[in-house]
Design an enzyme around this catalytic site. Structure first.
Site, PDB file in Angstrom:
ATOM      1  N   CYS A 175     -18.949  -6.002 -15.391  1.00  0.00           N
ATOM      2  CA  CYS A 175     -20.115  -6.815 -15.049  1.00  0.00           C
ATOM      3  C   CYS A 175     -20.708  -6.159 -13.808  1.00  0.00           C
ATOM      4  O   CYS A 175     -20.321  -5.040 -13.474  1.00  0.00           O
ATOM      5  CB  CYS A 175     -19.749  -8.285 -14.846  1.00  0.00           C
ATOM      6  SG  CYS A 175     -18.687  -8.649 -13.439  1.00  0.00           S
ATOM      7  N   HIS A 184       1.650   1.447 -11.605  1.00  0.00           N
ATOM      8  CA  HIS A 184       2.404   0.412 -10.898  1.00  0.00           C
ATOM      9  C   HIS A 184       2.224  -0.986 -11.480  1.00  0.00           C
ATOM     10  O   HIS A 184       3.102  -1.825 -11.314  1.00  0.00           O
ATOM     11  CB  HIS A 184       2.005   0.385  -9.412  1.00  0.00           C
ATOM     12  CG  HIS A 184       2.498   1.579  -8.659  1.00  0.00           C
ATOM     13  ND1 HIS A 184       2.366   1.698  -7.289  1.00  0.00           N
ATOM     14  CD2 HIS A 184       3.130   2.716  -9.073  1.00  0.00           C
ATOM     15  CE1 HIS A 184       2.892   2.850  -6.895  1.00  0.00           C
ATOM     16  NE2 HIS A 184       3.354   3.491  -7.961  1.00  0.00           N
ATOM     17  N   ARG A 229     -22.698  -2.090 -11.376  1.00  0.00           N
ATOM     18  CA  ARG A 229     -23.851  -1.877 -10.492  1.00  0.00           C
ATOM     19  C   ARG A 229     -23.488  -1.040  -9.268  1.00  0.00           C
ATOM     20  O   ARG A 229     -24.344  -0.796  -8.406  1.00  0.00           O
ATOM     21  CB  ARG A 229     -24.429  -3.223 -10.048  1.00  0.00           C
ATOM     22  CG  ARG A 229     -25.221  -3.919 -11.153  1.00  0.00           C
ATOM     23  CD  ARG A 229     -25.771  -5.256 -10.697  1.00  0.00           C
ATOM     24  NE  ARG A 229     -26.687  -5.795 -11.712  1.00  0.00           N
ATOM     25  CZ  ARG A 229     -26.958  -7.093 -11.844  1.00  0.00           C
ATOM     26  NH1 ARG A 229     -26.384  -7.983 -11.048  1.00  0.00           N
ATOM     27  NH2 ARG A 229     -27.795  -7.498 -12.775  1.00  0.00           N
ATOM     28  N   ARG A 242       8.409  -6.494 -10.848  1.00  0.00           N
ATOM     29  CA  ARG A 242       7.301  -7.165 -10.150  1.00  0.00           C
ATOM     30  C   ARG A 242       6.274  -7.751 -11.120  1.00  0.00           C
ATOM     31  O   ARG A 242       5.823  -8.889 -10.932  1.00  0.00           O
ATOM     32  CB  ARG A 242       6.630  -6.169  -9.182  1.00  0.00           C
ATOM     33  CG  ARG A 242       7.550  -5.824  -8.034  1.00  0.00           C
ATOM     34  CD  ARG A 242       7.111  -4.613  -7.249  1.00  0.00           C
ATOM     35  NE  ARG A 242       8.135  -4.267  -6.266  1.00  0.00           N
ATOM     36  CZ  ARG A 242       8.195  -3.103  -5.635  1.00  0.00           C
ATOM     37  NH1 ARG A 242       7.291  -2.168  -5.862  1.00  0.00           N
ATOM     38  NH2 ARG A 242       9.154  -2.869  -4.766  1.00  0.00           N
TER      39      ARG A 242
END
Ligand code: RB5
Length: 153
Positions: free
Chosen positions: A72, A105, A116, A143
């Site tokens: 976007c 990671h 943009r 993680r």
């Protein structure tokens, strides 16, 4: 080496601010014989990014597309929406090292681009890096396993 899966296409989604970049990316994928599924938007008319982000995220979660590329204007709105899905790890990237680390990671399954704020050439470079970087696993697997709500002590 790339992370593409032969049996399923790459997912794509954007709002109006990302529509032109999405079209450029589609041309790039086509020229590299990479199949894709486009979840919209399908014109530059003003629209709301969640309408396209949610179907794309759901397809990633369902294993119908992998990975996905979303954009976007800033990358924030569509990225925030994508990350509401528990099975999505969407990473906003604007330089190649961020794209590499998002894969290595974080095992990111959606690359988010700020349409943009980056040139198309850089967007394609980010895609190249993202698609060619494997997840390192190990401590990073532990993680990302704790990312879903409720998975931490
Ligand atoms: C659209 O004008 C813009 O708000 C949108 O593309 C995005 O940047 C929002 O996060």
């Amino acid at each position: 080496m790339n992370i593409l899966r032969n049996d399923i296409p790459v997912g794509l989604c954007s709002d109006h601010a990302g529509y032109e970049l999405k079209a450029i990316i589609e041309g790039y994928l086509e020229s590299n014989n990479i199949s894709f599924e486009d979840f919209g938007t399908f014109s530059s008319e003003s629209c709301d990014y969640p309408d396209f982000a949610h179907p794309c995220a759901a397809a990633v979660e369902a294993g119908k597309v992998y990975p996905a590329i979303a954009m976007c204007g800033t990358g924030n709105g569509i990225g925030m929406t994508l990350n509401k899905h528990q099975g999505v790890r969407a990473a906003l990237c604007w330089e190649p090292e961020l794209a590499r680390l998002a894969r290595a990671h974080n095992d990111a399954n959606i690359l988010v681009l700020p349409a943009r704020f980056i040139a198309p050439e850089l967007a394609l470079e980010l895609i190249d890096v993202f698609l060619s970087t494997p997840f390192e696993g190990g401590r990073h697997q532990r993680r990302i396993g704790k990312m879903p709500v409720g998975n931490c002590k």
